[in-house]
Design an enzyme around this catalytic site. Sequence first.
Site, PDB file in Angstrom:
ATOM      1  N   SER A  73      -2.086   5.170  50.641  1.00 26.14           N
ATOM      2  CA  SER A  73      -3.399   4.757  51.129  1.00 26.14           C
ATOM      3  C   SER A  73      -3.497   5.021  52.637  1.00 26.14           C
ATOM      4  O   SER A  73      -3.257   6.135  53.079  1.00 26.14           O
ATOM      5  CB  SER A  73      -3.639   3.286  50.774  1.00 26.14           C
ATOM      6  OG  SER A  73      -5.009   2.976  50.816  1.00 26.14           O
ATOM      7  N   ASP A 187      -6.143   5.470  44.565  1.00 24.43           N
ATOM      8  CA  ASP A 187      -5.235   4.899  45.567  1.00 24.43           C
ATOM      9  C   ASP A 187      -3.834   4.640  45.003  1.00 24.43           C
ATOM     10  O   ASP A 187      -3.680   4.015  43.946  1.00 24.43           O
ATOM     11  CB  ASP A 187      -5.844   3.589  46.064  1.00 24.43           C
ATOM     12  CG  ASP A 187      -5.252   3.119  47.369  1.00 24.43           C
ATOM     13  OD1 ASP A 187      -4.018   2.951  47.436  1.00 24.43           O
ATOM     14  OD2 ASP A 187      -6.013   2.917  48.323  1.00 24.43           O
TER      15      ASP A 187
END
Length: 292
Positions: A73, A187
């Site tokens: 991320s 993610d």
Amino acid sequence: MSAKGQSIKKLILLTLISILLSSCQTLQMRAPGGGPKIALVLGGGAAKGFAHVGVIRVLEQEKIPIHMVVGTSVGSLIGGIYAANPDSFQLEWTAFKIDRNDVLDFSIVHSKLGPVQGARLEGFVDQTVKIKKIENTKIPFYPVATDLNTGQTVVLEKGSLSKAIRASSAIPGIFVPVTFDNRMLVDGGVTNNVACDVARSKGADIVIAVNIGKDIRENNISSLIDIVGQSAAIMMRESSKTKLQYASVVIEPNTGGVGMFDFTRKKMLLEEGMKAARQAVPRIRELMSQYK
């Protein structure tokens, strides 16, 4: 020379070449100078990722070598920028230019899969970083994403650096999933927010993990984006627990009270990152000394 003699000579030559190649591969796996191979693993946490910059600055000041970077991320965003150009001052300059509008590009057209397209984040990386391919970064870099169809953790090792960072940062429910190598990716924090196990699998001797999601307190929840973002933060914290067991050193900057998309606390987060990193330096040096 007889045919038999020539065959023996060729066999000896091939054997020597094989030994030489094997030796070269072994040397490549070791860190320069024969010391430990050190990995920096940067976890997810959206805007809290500015703390990563402070950690990197201290490690660079203390001349602690980094031989690979693993990022999830926002950890892939900060880690990818640094791996492409290992200069903490340049990283800080670049990171402080990142604003909320560079990350959240809302689009009605794509609202079916997510309100935020993510193209602006990809464009920011593409314009900022000169190196365009993951495999060409100056420090080996491994961005982590999640396959939305299978639930598998995916380590991206080749292809577009900016698109890989976009995929690694695509918080489900907020960002549109990213198609990369025929996979639908979101993610990496969904399955592996602080991917210390990835660093171990790549041969790291010492794994320095930076966990910015330990304290997820958020008192300013006033929109759907805030709700999804906070839910993602809770999920990421839980996914980190088992992976942190693979770390040699865990650095946990104080990021409590900073929302997932609060870009107004950059300086504070930088300072907290530096503070936490300085506390960890003695332990890192102790581990490094064991390889001398």
